[in-house]
Write an enzyme that holds these catalytic residues in place. Sequence first.
Site, PDB file in Angstrom:
ATOM      1  N   TYR A   3       0.911  -1.230   0.076  1.00 12.39           N
ATOM      2  CA  TYR A   3      -0.013  -0.050  -0.058  1.00 12.39           C
ATOM      3  C   TYR A   3       0.935   1.206  -0.044  1.00 12.39           C
ATOM      4  CZ  TYR A   3      -3.054   3.815   1.551  1.00 12.39           C
ATOM      5  OH  TYR A   3      -3.736   4.997   1.738  1.00 12.39           O
ATOM      6  N   GLU A  10      -3.360   7.774  -4.025  1.00 15.44           N
ATOM      7  CA  GLU A  10      -3.307   6.317  -3.132  1.00 15.44           C
ATOM      8  C   GLU A  10      -3.388   5.198  -4.146  1.00 15.44           C
ATOM      9  OE1 GLU A  10      -7.017   4.660  -1.500  1.00 15.44           O
ATOM     10  OE2 GLU A  10      -5.923   4.755   0.726  1.00 15.44           O
TER      11      GLU A  10
END
Length: 396
Positions: free
Chosen positions: A118, A206
């Site tokens: 991530y 993101e």
Amino acid sequence: MNIHEYQGKQILKSFGVSVQEGLVADTVEQAVEAARKMKEDYNSDWVVVKAQIHAGGRGKGGGVKLAKNLDEVKEKAGAIIGMQLITPQTGPEGKKVNKVLIAQDVYYPGASETKEFYMSVLLDRAKGRNIIMYSTEGGMDIEEVAEKTPELIFKEEIDPKVGLQGFQARKIAFNLGLSGNAFKEMVKFVGALYKAYESTDSSMFEINPVLKTSDDKILAVDAKVNLDENGLFRHPDYAAMRDTTEEDPMEVEASASNLNYVKLDGNVGCMVNGAGLAMATMDIIKLAGGEPANFLDVGGTANAQTVKAAFNIILKDPNVKAILINIFGGIVRCDRVAQGVIDAYKELGNVPVPIICRLQGTNAVEAKKLIDESGLQVYSAIALKEAADLVSKVLA
Ligand code: GDP
Ligand code: MN
């Protein structure tokens, strides 16, 4: 402003960030054609069909499907295009899918294992600095990781005077457990990602997952990009990426009339000048036993046109049972606003809900008189308490 995954990847790629490649398609035929081209370029029959909507969690909702040949592309694109996709982020009504991204399959087997990470870049408002947030636990719900195992989320703060430093990118690659070529690729990836974030005036990037492929490449498999609207005038090409079909239609209409409107779930519509007063008005509505149906700031000039546009938008919401107008006449005179309300009301014809109009400031008394003598279904008030009592009264 939010954009689609495929647009986010175009931006990333233009700054040298390696991405999972793909082609966008509006129809099943285009999807099959795109898969054929992907095969020519990447020599693999396998592609992923990915729904393009402004919401994450598409995989969980059935909006990301692997297709192993052209027949499967046809079948899966056919199922996804036009579907009402429900994900944990869309709300129960879901979002209609108008486009799919036909992406190369990057989870192919090879010398080493694939790994999902991530990574996001965003502004930490408390610190007043950009940070890179990253974790070894990619692919899944990062909110769940943050809640259950916060120690697995790392943050790297960027000093705006010197920008991202080489040692910081290396620290990130190290903390992600990488070595050899994958380590080098990650250092490059982080540098290019940060450059892209800064140069585009974004408020958030993101990437979940960032994938380490089985042959040690580092790729952005997903891209959630939020561009700062205040910076869009510097990037007309990004401004053109806006997809209004993804936005609330009432908010689109409001922004076209220069009104600051956010739809909410309550029963009392409100029309206010100034964001601070709008917030206070929403509190007053709650204290009076109602729930605000919207936030609406008509801005500095509350004239007949803006009042009418605001009426139109508020009245489209079937939950609205009353409208509270709360305008402070500082520069704008209350009697002119009152006349604007009366004109807009008459022009609209039958307004089906009671209106409470609280005007305070310059010429407030004259304004109240105008409203009271208009013969329309408009209750006037000068004090905020009076207005609140009127809200309770009309809702009862
Ligand atoms: P999201 O669900 O909206 O976050 O969409 P993502 O783009 O993150 O995709 C969801 C999931 O689909 C990923 O976490 C992967 O597990 C899977 N996925 C994405 N691309 C590929 C691919 O090329 N091959 C395979 N086998 N799975 C993929
Ligand atoms: Mn994702």
